[in-house]
Design a protein around this motif. Structure first.
Motif, PDB file in Angstrom:
ATOM      1  N   VAL A 121       0.826  -1.219   0.000  1.00  0.00           N
ATOM      2  CA  VAL A 121       0.000   0.000   0.000  1.00  0.00           C
ATOM      3  C   VAL A 121       0.852   1.257   0.000  1.00  0.00           C
ATOM      4  N   ALA A 122       1.755   1.389   0.954  1.00  0.00           N
ATOM      5  CA  ALA A 122       2.533   2.616   1.083  1.00  0.00           C
ATOM      6  C   ALA A 122       3.404   2.856  -0.134  1.00  0.00           C
ATOM      7  N   GLN A 123       4.002   1.787  -0.641  1.00  0.00           N
ATOM      8  CA  GLN A 123       4.859   1.928  -1.828  1.00  0.00           C
ATOM      9  C   GLN A 123       4.047   2.461  -3.008  1.00  0.00           C
ATOM     10  N   HIS A 124       2.916   1.864  -3.252  1.00  0.00           N
ATOM     11  CA  HIS A 124       2.078   2.274  -4.387  1.00  0.00           C
ATOM     12  C   HIS A 124       1.531   3.697  -4.190  1.00  0.00           C
ATOM     13  N   GLN A 125       1.108   4.006  -2.968  1.00  0.00           N
ATOM     14  CA  GLN A 125       0.546   5.322  -2.702  1.00  0.00           C
ATOM     15  C   GLN A 125       1.568   6.431  -2.921  1.00  0.00           C
ATOM     16  N   ARG A 126       2.754   6.244  -2.367  1.00  0.00           N
ATOM     17  CA  ARG A 126       3.750   7.304  -2.475  1.00  0.00           C
ATOM     18  C   ARG A 126       4.271   7.433  -3.903  1.00  0.00           C
ATOM     19  N   GLN A 127       4.388   6.355  -4.606  1.00  0.00           N
ATOM     20  CA  GLN A 127       4.813   6.439  -6.010  1.00  0.00           C
ATOM     21  C   GLN A 127       3.745   7.112  -6.872  1.00  0.00           C
ATOM     22  N   THR A 128       2.490   6.755  -6.599  1.00  0.00           N
ATOM     23  CA  THR A 128       1.395   7.362  -7.367  1.00  0.00           C
ATOM     24  C   THR A 128       1.311   8.871  -7.128  1.00  0.00           C
ATOM     25  N   MET A 129       1.391   9.276  -5.860  1.00  0.00           N
ATOM     26  CA  MET A 129       1.295  10.697  -5.548  1.00  0.00           C
ATOM     27  C   MET A 129       2.512  11.469  -6.065  1.00  0.00           C
ATOM     28  N   LEU A 130       3.689  10.836  -6.010  1.00  0.00           N
ATOM     29  CA  LEU A 130       4.877  11.499  -6.544  1.00  0.00           C
ATOM     30  C   LEU A 130       4.730  11.734  -8.044  1.00  0.00           C
ATOM     31  N   ALA A 131       4.258  10.719  -8.767  1.00  0.00           N
ATOM     32  CA  ALA A 131       4.057  10.875 -10.209  1.00  0.00           C
ATOM     33  C   ALA A 131       2.999  11.936 -10.501  1.00  0.00           C
ATOM     34  N   TYR A 132       1.966  11.982  -9.663  1.00  0.00           N
ATOM     35  CA  TYR A 132       0.893  12.970  -9.839  1.00  0.00           C
ATOM     36  C   TYR A 132       1.432  14.398  -9.706  1.00  0.00           C
ATOM     37  N   PHE A 133       2.198  14.638  -8.655  1.00  0.00           N
ATOM     38  CA  PHE A 133       2.730  15.981  -8.434  1.00  0.00           C
ATOM     39  C   PHE A 133       3.839  16.319  -9.434  1.00  0.00           C
ATOM     40  N   GLU A 134       4.579  15.326  -9.877  1.00  0.00           N
ATOM     41  CA  GLU A 134       5.604  15.584 -10.896  1.00  0.00           C
ATOM     42  C   GLU A 134       4.960  16.015 -12.211  1.00  0.00           C
ATOM     43  N   ASP A 135       3.822  15.406 -12.565  1.00  0.00           N
ATOM     44  CA  ASP A 135       3.111  15.817 -13.784  1.00  0.00           C
ATOM     45  C   ASP A 135       2.638  17.264 -13.672  1.00  0.00           C
ATOM     46  N   ILE A 136       2.092  17.623 -12.508  1.00  0.00           N
ATOM     47  CA  ILE A 136       1.622  18.996 -12.320  1.00  0.00           C
ATOM     48  C   ILE A 136       2.790  19.976 -12.391  1.00  0.00           C
ATOM     49  N   LEU A 137       3.885  19.641 -11.704  1.00  0.00           N
ATOM     50  CA  LEU A 137       5.060  20.513 -11.732  1.00  0.00           C
ATOM     51  C   LEU A 137       5.602  20.656 -13.147  1.00  0.00           C
ATOM     52  N   SER A 138       5.663  19.553 -13.871  1.00  0.00           N
ATOM     53  CA  SER A 138       6.153  19.596 -15.250  1.00  0.00           C
ATOM     54  C   SER A 138       5.268  20.485 -16.115  1.00  0.00           C
ATOM     55  N   ASN A 139       3.960  20.437 -15.878  1.00  0.00           N
ATOM     56  CA  ASN A 139       3.047  21.275 -16.656  1.00  0.00           C
ATOM     57  C   ASN A 139       3.262  22.757 -16.352  1.00  0.00           C
ATOM     58  N   TYR A 140       3.408  23.100 -15.076  1.00  0.00           N
ATOM     59  CA  TYR A 140       3.642  24.498 -14.714  1.00  0.00           C
ATOM     60  C   TYR A 140       4.965  25.001 -15.287  1.00  0.00           C
ATOM     61  N   GLU A 141       5.998  24.183 -15.231  1.00  0.00           N
ATOM     62  CA  GLU A 141       7.289  24.595 -15.795  1.00  0.00           C
ATOM     63  C   GLU A 141       7.191  24.756 -17.307  1.00  0.00           C
ATOM     64  N   MET A 142       6.425  23.893 -17.964  1.00  0.00           N
ATOM     65  CA  MET A 142       6.220  24.052 -19.399  1.00  0.00           C
ATOM     66  C   MET A 142       5.474  25.348 -19.697  1.00  0.00           C
ATOM     67  N   GLY A 143       4.460  25.672 -18.878  1.00  0.00           N
ATOM     68  CA  GLY A 143       3.727  26.916 -19.068  1.00  0.00           C
ATOM     69  C   GLY A 143       4.614  28.131 -18.914  1.00  0.00           C
ATOM     70  N   LYS A 144       5.517  28.108 -17.942  1.00  0.00           N
ATOM     71  CA  LYS A 144       6.435  29.241 -17.754  1.00  0.00           C
ATOM     72  C   LYS A 144       7.380  29.387 -18.942  1.00  0.00           C
ATOM     73  N   ARG A 145       7.924  28.264 -19.433  1.00  0.00           N
ATOM     74  CA  ARG A 145       8.808  28.335 -20.600  1.00  0.00           C
ATOM     75  C   ARG A 145       8.051  28.823 -21.830  1.00  0.00           C
ATOM     76  N   ALA A 146       6.838  28.320 -22.010  1.00  0.00           N
ATOM     77  CA  ALA A 146       6.041  28.731 -23.172  1.00  0.00           C
ATOM     78  C   ALA A 146       5.734  30.225 -23.126  1.00  0.00           C
ATOM     79  N   TYR A 147       5.454  30.737 -21.946  1.00  0.00           N
ATOM     80  CA  TYR A 147       5.176  32.174 -21.807  1.00  0.00           C
ATOM     81  C   TYR A 147       6.413  32.996 -22.140  1.00  0.00           C
ATOM     82  N   GLU A 148       7.565  32.584 -21.627  1.00  0.00           N
ATOM     83  CA  GLU A 148       8.791  33.344 -21.862  1.00  0.00           C
ATOM     84  C   GLU A 148       9.219  33.288 -23.323  1.00  0.00           C
TER      85      GLU A 148
END
Length: 652
Positions: free
Chosen positions: A289-316
């Protein structure tokens, strides 16, 4: 002029006139107070309660004051604001000979100062006299004892303006160099032109000699230029806030990702401790449970962070296609498309129309490759149900799009009722028909001595007002477009404007728009919205100018004509909102251009017949009937006079 011939000092005349104005202002407030108390006392079900608490809030600070204290504050601020405005008028009246110039300059300075104050928080202080005009805002947001600084500052400004009015020598200038010395047309040569055209030409010459139209156009032109720069400031401010929020989100999700990585790394230690304890339950938990939960949440937040960083680069980099992909990702996330077994999603106060429309907007922008207006990612609609007004206002302001490009400037003018400024000013310029023929030596007296029918004079007045008024109105819109285009850009013709579809349209066969739980919608290009707004504004002017001239046949005073027009318009607009399936037959329904063009009125009333086309047809047809009635009335009145004169001759 009579008082100037008497041994009365200038300061005494100014102070006496100003004191009289303040007395009238006080009597007006007293009447409002008495009527405001009398009406609920006679028709209400409960007695007055002056101790009822009123919330005063500024940021995180708040307090409560009694209703008595609130009334004292609001009445005091109103009196101070009125005193300040009249002191400014008193100063202008000593320098300008034309009352029209005084009123136009007062309105122009007030509108520009008030708008600049609303758009710049640094100007929203007690020393700024324009901030005093936001009376309710001052009362509701002044928590500490600084409230009393506003009346003190207003008194200081009044004394300063009156002192300047007394010290400055009196002038007799007109607005923008206008003068009472008029040159004859055509070097004094006369031309013989018959019929209605002669009356129209006479009205045009009279209008040109008065100079009011030229002065009004100049004022409106200055207002358009200043409005462009004010919109530019707001646009830059909202873009800076958007980018600042983007940076804050990147920093926040970087911290969350780092924390998630640390949690995943510490899992081995937790698993080792569980194995040493020999607890099979905890061992299975950390292994599965813990392994799957933490990996899933890490991937979830990494996708969001990657999207925000892409938005900043696209704006600049100005890569707007990637920037729209970033915003679309945010809209899809808000819609709950990226949830997992460890994330809970709820719609809250948002609506499905807003969620679906926000995604569809980004797809439209990518399809037409339109340059973005940097603001919030969502589209506020009438279907949201936020828990409180403050949250709703915050959401609307956050996602409010502002730009000073040509087309979008005109869109903001129509969406924020700015179009009423040139319409009402041009109505005042063209007078109130025959009701405007008052004062010393009115021109109507000269015309009545000539072999010209009153119906021809009436038609000449209406024709001149329509031709010149529409030209001036369209000219102002064209000037706004020109200024914004020269200093910025023309704007995207295909920029999407949200359009509501009524329930009847959505349920009809062959509906091609988009659907959501609360209702249907689609988008219209910005260029079509602007053209529709211009067409409706011209038709509204036609309707109002016809009403003014017809009212002028029965009401001898211009002020009463304008007051009656405002009263009829207000009541008509209110009643039109209650007509439901018959609202399309009321011309007052179409006074709100923004809500007509975007389909909001039709959606609220569930009446698909309320459209721009039906509004234009109605607002053009009714003026034709009004003007026709006016001419028939004048001819019938002339026949009555002729019959009466014939009877008098026979009796003699």
């Amino acid at each position: 002029m009579t008082l100037k011939t008497q041994p009365i000092a200038k300061w005494k005349r100014i102070v006496a006139k100003y004191t009289g104005v303040l007395i009238v202002l006080f009597i007006f407030l007293l009447m409002v107070f008495c009527v405001g108390l009398l009406v609920p006392y006679l028709f209400g079900e409960q007695a007055w309660n002056f101790t009822y608490p009123q919330l005063i809030q500024s940021g995180e600070s708040f307090t409560f004051i009694s209703t008595t204290a609130y009334l004292v504050r609001i009445f005091m601020l109103f009196f101070c604001a009125g005193a300040l405005v009249f002191s400014f008028i008193m100063l202008l009246s000593t320098q300008f000979i034309s009352s029209f110039a005084v009123l136009v300059l007062t309105g122009f300075v007030g509108a520009v100062g008030y708008s600049a104050t609303l758009l710049n928080e640094g100007l929203q202080t007690f020393w700024n006299p324009f901030h005093l005009l936001s009376m309710t805002t001052v009362v509701y947001e002044t928590v500490d004892g600084s409230f009393w600084l506003y009346p003190i500052a207003a008194v200081c400004w009044c004394l300063l303006l009156l002192t300047v009015a007394i010290v400055l020598p009196e002038g007799e200038r007109g607005l923008f160099g206008a003068t009472d010395m008029k040159k004859p047309f055509g070097d004094g040569n006369t031309r013989h032109i018959r019929g209605i055209w002669n009356s129209a030409l006479f009205e045009w010459r009279k209008l040109e000699r008065q100079g009011l139209l030229r002065q009004s156009i100049i004022v409106l032109g200055l207002f358009a230029v200043i409005g462009y720069f004010l919109l530019g400031q707001v646009s830059q401010k909202k873009e800076a806030e958007y980018v600042e929020g983007l940076d804050e989100s990147i920093a926040m999700y970087r911290s969350i990702v780092q924390h998630s990585e640390e949690g995943l790394a510490s899992l081995d230690e937790d698993r080792k401790a569980a194995e040493e304890s020999g607890d099979e339950g905890w061992i299975r938990y950390y292994n599965d449970v813990a392994q799957h939960q933490r990996q899933t949440m890490l991937a979830y937040f990494e996708d969001i962070l990657s999207n925000y960083e892409m938005g900043k680069r696209a704006y600049e980099e100005g890569d707007w296609q990637s920037f729209y992909q970033y915003q679309l990702f945010n809209n899809r996330q808000s819609s709950g498309e990226f949830t997992n077994e460890y994330m809970f999603w709820e719609i809250g106060g948002r609506s499905y129309v807003m969620l679906e429309a926000s995604k569809a907007e980004k797809e439209w922008l990518m399809k037409h490759n339109v340059r973005p207006i940097i603001s919030g990612d969502e589209i506020p609609t009438i279907y949201e149900s936020w828990g409180d007004k403050e949250t709703k206002n915050w959401h609307v302001e956050k996602n409010r799009k502002v730009d000073n490009s040509g087309l979008f400037s005109l869109y903001l003018y129509f969406d924020n009722y700015v179009y009423f400024i040139p319409i009402l000013l041009l109505l005042v310029v063209f007078g109130a028909g025959f009701a405007g023929e008052t004062g010393k030596r009115p021109t109507i007296q000269t015309l009545q001595t000539q072999p010209v029918a009153m119906s021809s004079i009436f038609w000449g007045k209406v024709t001149t007002a329509i031709i010149v008024g529409i030209s001036g109105l369209v000219g102002i819109f064209a000037f706004v477009l020109l200024v914004s285009t020269l200093f910025n850009r023309f704007g995207g013709w295909y920029y999407p404007i949200f359009h509501y579809n009524s329930k009847k349209v959505v349920e009809a066969d062959g509906y091609t728009g988009m659907r959501a739980l609360e209702g249907g919608f689609d988008f219209i290009p910005l260029g079509e919205y602007v053209l529709s707004g211009i067409a409706l504004s011209v038709c509204i002017f036609l309707f109002l100018i016809a009403m003014v001239h017809v009212l002028g046949l029965f009401i001898p005073h211009a002020f009463v004509v304008y007051s009656s027009l405002l009263l009829i318009g207000g009541v008509g607009y209110f009643v039109s909102g209650k007509l439901g399936d018959f609202a399309q037959y009321s011309p007052f329904t179409y006074l709100d251009i923004g809500r007509i063009v975007n389909g909001e009125v039709a959606a609220v009333l569930n009446n698909p017949s309320v459209t721009v086309l039906s509004g234009c047809l109605l607002l053009v047809g009714i003026p034709v009937l009004l003007v026709g009635y006016g001419m028939l009335h004048l001819r019938s009145r002339l026949k009555v006079k002729e019959v009466s004169a014939g009877r008098l001759v026979m009796e003699e």
